[in-house]
Design a protein around this motif. Sequence first.
Motif, short mmCIF file in Angstrom:
data_model
loop_
_atom_site.label_atom_id
_atom_site.label_comp_id
_atom_site.label_asym_id
_atom_site.label_seq_id
_atom_site.Cartn_x
_atom_site.Cartn_y
_atom_site.Cartn_z
N ALA A 172 0.83 -1.21 0.00
CA ALA A 172 0.00 0.00 0.00
C ALA A 172 0.87 1.25 0.00
N ASP A 173 1.92 1.26 0.81
CA ASP A 173 2.83 2.41 0.85
C ASP A 173 3.54 2.61 -0.48
N SER A 202 -5.68 4.39 -10.73
CA SER A 202 -4.88 4.49 -9.50
C SER A 202 -5.78 4.43 -8.27
N LEU A 203 -6.95 5.04 -8.35
CA LEU A 203 -7.89 4.96 -7.23
C LEU A 203 -8.39 3.54 -7.03
N PHE A 227 1.99 6.50 -7.05
CA PHE A 227 0.93 7.35 -7.60
C PHE A 227 1.14 8.82 -7.24
N GLU A 228 1.82 9.10 -6.13
CA GLU A 228 2.09 10.49 -5.75
C GLU A 228 3.38 11.02 -6.35
N THR A 242 -5.61 1.45 -5.43
CA THR A 242 -5.43 1.81 -4.03
C THR A 242 -6.56 1.26 -3.16
N ALA A 282 2.51 1.64 -3.46
CA ALA A 282 1.54 2.11 -4.45
C ALA A 282 1.28 3.59 -4.27
N ARG A 283 1.09 4.02 -3.03
CA ARG A 283 0.86 5.44 -2.77
C ARG A 283 2.06 6.27 -3.23
N ASP A 284 3.27 5.81 -2.90
CA ASP A 284 4.47 6.54 -3.31
C ASP A 284 4.55 6.66 -4.83
N ILE A 328 -6.14 -2.55 -2.73
CA ILE A 328 -5.04 -2.86 -1.80
C ILE A 328 -5.51 -2.65 -0.36
N MET A 329 -6.20 -1.55 -0.10
CA MET A 329 -6.66 -1.29 1.26
C MET A 329 -7.74 -2.30 1.68
#
Length: 77
Positions: free
Chosen positions: A5-6, A35-36, A12-13, A39, A8-10, A42-43
């Motif tokens: 999750a981290d 991307s949404l 996409f950001e 995310t 993926a966030r990194d 994954i969550m």
Amino acid sequence: AMLLADEARDYFEGTGRAEGARLDPAGRVEFSCESLKATVRIMQAVAWLLTQRAIDAGEITPDDARLPSSRLGDPPE
């Protein structure tokens, strides 16, 4: 799962945002939607894993985990 999750966030950001900026407007919208979706799934997997840990720890019963309020829901189309 939390590491995924981290990461993926990194992406996409950071890198993903830069790559998405090079797309045409429709491509940017599609990239944002995908991307949404990624995310959220994954969550939802993290939530499922935490539910399994709660069952194993005796915090909830398997029947409680099967209640509609505990379900992850359908994947996005």
